[in-house]
Design a protein around this motif. Structure first.
Motif, PDB file in Angstrom:
ATOM      1  N   ALA A   1      -6.000  -8.971  -6.544  1.00  0.00           N
ATOM      2  CA  ALA A   1      -5.394  -9.294  -5.254  1.00  0.00           C
ATOM      3  C   ALA A   1      -4.551  -8.123  -4.764  1.00  0.00           C
ATOM      4  CB  ALA A   1      -4.556 -10.550  -5.385  1.00  0.00           C
ATOM      5  N   LEU A   2      -3.885  -7.436  -5.699  1.00  0.00           N
ATOM      6  CA  LEU A   2      -3.067  -6.283  -5.332  1.00  0.00           C
ATOM      7  C   LEU A   2      -3.903  -5.028  -5.562  1.00  0.00           C
ATOM      8  CD1 LEU A   2      -0.174  -5.509  -4.421  1.00  0.00           C
ATOM      9  CD2 LEU A   2       0.375  -5.184  -6.822  1.00  0.00           C
ATOM     10  N   LYS A   3      -4.248  -4.378  -4.469  1.00  0.00           N
ATOM     11  CA  LYS A   3      -5.151  -3.234  -4.572  1.00  0.00           C
ATOM     12  C   LYS A   3      -4.448  -1.960  -4.092  1.00  0.00           C
ATOM     13  CE  LYS A   3      -8.219  -5.245  -1.942  1.00  0.00           C
ATOM     14  NZ  LYS A   3      -7.652  -6.585  -1.770  1.00  0.00           N
ATOM     15  N   GLU A   4      -5.149  -0.852  -4.300  1.00  0.00           N
ATOM     16  CA  GLU A   4      -4.615   0.427  -3.819  1.00  0.00           C
ATOM     17  C   GLU A   4      -4.443   0.360  -2.303  1.00  0.00           C
ATOM     18  OE1 GLU A   4      -7.444   3.228  -5.243  1.00  0.00           O
ATOM     19  OE2 GLU A   4      -6.897   2.908  -7.341  1.00  0.00           O
ATOM     20  N   GLY A   5      -3.293   0.783  -1.834  1.00  0.00           N
ATOM     21  CA  GLY A   5      -3.006   0.746  -0.398  1.00  0.00           C
ATOM     22  C   GLY A   5      -2.171  -0.448   0.027  1.00  0.00           C
ATOM     23  N   ASP A   6      -2.057  -1.449  -0.869  1.00  0.00           N
ATOM     24  CA  ASP A   6      -1.259  -2.651  -0.551  1.00  0.00           C
ATOM     25  C   ASP A   6       0.216  -2.393  -0.864  1.00  0.00           C
ATOM     26  OD1 ASP A   6      -3.556  -3.949   0.115  1.00  0.00           O
ATOM     27  OD2 ASP A   6      -3.730  -5.064  -1.781  1.00  0.00           O
ATOM     28  N   PRO A   7       1.110  -3.006  -0.094  1.00  0.00           N
ATOM     29  CA  PRO A   7       2.535  -2.892  -0.447  1.00  0.00           C
ATOM     30  C   PRO A   7       2.842  -3.778  -1.648  1.00  0.00           C
ATOM     31  CG  PRO A   7       2.248  -4.279   1.482  1.00  0.00           C
ATOM     32  CD  PRO A   7       0.890  -3.764   1.149  1.00  0.00           C
TER      33      PRO A   7
ATOM     34  N   PRO B   1       4.594  -6.528  -3.632  1.00  0.00           N
ATOM     35  CA  PRO B   1       5.353  -7.729  -3.255  1.00  0.00           C
ATOM     36  C   PRO B   1       6.830  -7.568  -3.632  1.00  0.00           C
ATOM     37  CG  PRO B   1       3.357  -8.332  -4.433  1.00  0.00           C
ATOM     38  CD  PRO B   1       3.480  -6.848  -4.547  1.00  0.00           C
TER      39      PRO B   1
ATOM     40  N   TYR C   1       0.057  -0.502 -12.454  1.00  0.00           N
ATOM     41  CA  TYR C   1       0.046  -0.145 -11.029  1.00  0.00           C
ATOM     42  C   TYR C   1       1.016   1.017 -10.822  1.00  0.00           C
ATOM     43  CZ  TYR C   1      -2.184  -4.693 -10.396  1.00  0.00           C
ATOM     44  OH  TYR C   1      -3.051  -5.767 -10.470  1.00  0.00           O
TER      45      TYR C   1
ATOM     46  N   VAL D   1       4.161   1.538  -1.920  1.00  0.00           N
ATOM     47  CA  VAL D   1       2.736   1.248  -1.733  1.00  0.00           C
ATOM     48  C   VAL D   1       1.989   1.518  -3.040  1.00  0.00           C
ATOM     49  CG1 VAL D   1       0.647   1.879  -0.445  1.00  0.00           C
ATOM     50  CG2 VAL D   1       2.861   1.843   0.712  1.00  0.00           C
TER      51      VAL D   1
END
Lengths: 190, 93
Positions: free
Chosen positions: A47-53, A55, A154, A161
């Motif tokens: 759900a958390l991918k490269e480019g995502d902020p 949480p 991560y 990011v």
């Protein structure tokens, strides 16, 4: 030889038609059943991918204390568990990275998904990592992140990011890649 | 007089009333079977595998049972060394 004047293939065809007519009503049920079974697979899509902020960590209740000064830092967010052998192997490497690059603005944060508090504490006592570690006891955070493997690391830049995701730990190869990517992130201007 | 033989099943015949009920029953039975089979399917997430990695889940947790299994295996396959050596059950190794 057929007694009623019909050949084998003709009778087979008719039998097939009879079966199709009989089970026609059950075909949607079969299809939905297959879809259900296929949907229960364990392969996760992160759900958390490269480019995502990243949480907001303060929105989650962790056991332990989060580092207070994460803003503007490069963060290594590592999901681990005491029962996971590659996690155990990764701890000395992450500790070395923290010691080496901590003064340059890097923070390693371990997030344990251990269900048993005793196992979590025993692991930390044995490993004594030089970086902060918290426990996501109710799995709320990891369910949002959907970490695809144990461990998953991560790399988050100074703007918060996600820039790189490392699934698993693969010894020297992982360490080399982590160092290269983290050095590049630390050299980026805020 | 030569008559045309009738096929065992003619799709042009009107559907018998009991047949739709039969289909409904078959469909319901299949649905029930799949529902029961479906409850056995459970996706274990990567962060939920503590129990699966415990010592009790290991196939080789009992050395005596492993030794007995190996003995049965190489006795049956006539392959000295059991799984520990290469080759098949030809008895020549």
């Amino acid at each position: 030889m057929d007694t009623d004047g019909h050949g084998f293939w003709h009778r087979l065809c008719l039998s097939g038609r009879l079966m199709m007519r009989t089970f026609r009503g059950a075909l949607p049920v079969l299809a939905s059943g297959l879809l259900f079974v296929a949907s229960t697979g364990t392969d996760l899509e992160a759900a958390l991918k490269e480019g995502d902020p990243l949480p907001k960590l303060s929105d989650y209740s962790f056991e332990g204390t989060l580092p207070a000064d994460l803003a503007g830092k490069v963060i290594v967010l590592d999901f681990w568990a005491s029962w996971c052998a590659p996690c155990k192997a990764s701890f000395p490497a992450l500790g070395a990275i923290q010691r080496e690059l901590g003064s340059s603005g890097l923070t390693v944060l371990g997030v344990s998904v251990d269900e048993k508090k005793a196992a979590y504490e025993a692991f930390l006592k044995k490993q004594a990592p030089p970086f902060a570690t918290v426990r996501d006891a109710d799995h709320r955070f990891v369910k949002v992140v959907q970490a695809p493997k144990m461990p998953t690391t991560y790399l988050i830049d100074r703007k918060g990011v996600v820039r790189h995701v490392h699934e698993g730990f693969h010894g020297e190869g992982s360490v080399k890649m982590l160092r290269e990517q983290l050095t590049a992130l630390l050299n980026e201007k805020p | 007089m030569k008559t045309t033989p009738t096929p065992p099943f003619d799709s042009r015949q009107p559907t018998r009333p009991g047949r739709s009920l039969c289909r409904l029953c078959i469909g319901a039975a299949l649905l029930a079977v799949m529902a029961f089979a479906g409850v056995g399917c459970s996706g274990v997430q990567p962060w939920e595998r503590a129990t699966l990695t415990s010592y009790a889940m290991r196939a080789d947790r009992d050395p005596l049972a492993v030794a007995m299994g190996e003995h049965i295996y190489f006795s049956r396959e006539s392959s000295t060394g059991g799984r520990g050596v290469g080759g098949s059950g030809c008895g020549c190794n």
